[in-house]
Design a protein around this motif. Structure first.
Motif, mmCIF file in Angstrom:
data_model
loop_
_atom_site.group_PDB
_atom_site.id
_atom_site.type_symbol
_atom_site.label_atom_id
_atom_site.label_comp_id
_atom_site.label_asym_id
_atom_site.label_seq_id
_atom_site.Cartn_x
_atom_site.Cartn_y
_atom_site.Cartn_z
ATOM 1 N N PHE A 7 0.807 -1.215 0.000
ATOM 2 C CA PHE A 7 0.000 0.000 0.000
ATOM 3 C C PHE A 7 0.845 1.272 0.000
ATOM 4 O O PHE A 7 0.364 2.342 0.329
ATOM 5 C CB PHE A 7 -0.943 -0.014 1.216
ATOM 6 N N TYR A 10 -0.573 4.465 -1.656
ATOM 7 C CA TYR A 10 -1.834 5.029 -1.173
ATOM 8 C C TYR A 10 -1.529 6.240 -0.292
ATOM 9 O O TYR A 10 -0.556 6.229 0.447
ATOM 10 C CB TYR A 10 -2.601 4.006 -0.327
ATOM 11 N N SER A 11 -2.374 7.259 -0.381
ATOM 12 C CA SER A 11 -2.154 8.419 0.479
ATOM 13 C C SER A 11 -2.730 8.140 1.867
ATOM 14 O O SER A 11 -3.750 7.478 2.006
ATOM 15 C CB SER A 11 -2.795 9.674 -0.114
#
Length: 89
Positions: A7, A10-11
């Motif tokens: 991940f 991902y922000s």
């Protein structure tokens, strides 16, 4: 071998998992290094804080080991009885 992070692209958001943390030493005059997403204490007690909004308040009777979702800018020495304070980000 480096740890895989599926991940990494991902922000981060306020609803996502906590990804870092740091110890907080209460100080009446200085803000902490970064505004927290949450806070946890290892020794139960009161936490006197300045929130991100600038409001000052005492969070009474925090229990050890519980993650509290407070956006804190400063932990005040005056009025704080909790110990082992950790800022979570």
């Amino acid at each position: 071998m480096p740890t895989t992070d599926n991940f990494h692209d991902y922000s981060a958001g306020l609803t996502g998992p906590i990804c870092g943390g740091f110890s907080i030493t209460p100080d009446d005059a200085a803000d902490i290094a970064q505004v927290t997403r949450a806070v946890m204490v290892s020794g139960a007690g009161d936490l006197s804080v300045v929130l991100k909004s600038g409001d000052t308040m005492t969070l009474p009777n925090l229990m050890a080991g519980v993650v509290y979702p407070f956006r804190i800018a400063r932990v005040l020495d005056t009025g704080t009885t909790a110990s082992g304070i950790k800022g979570l980000v």
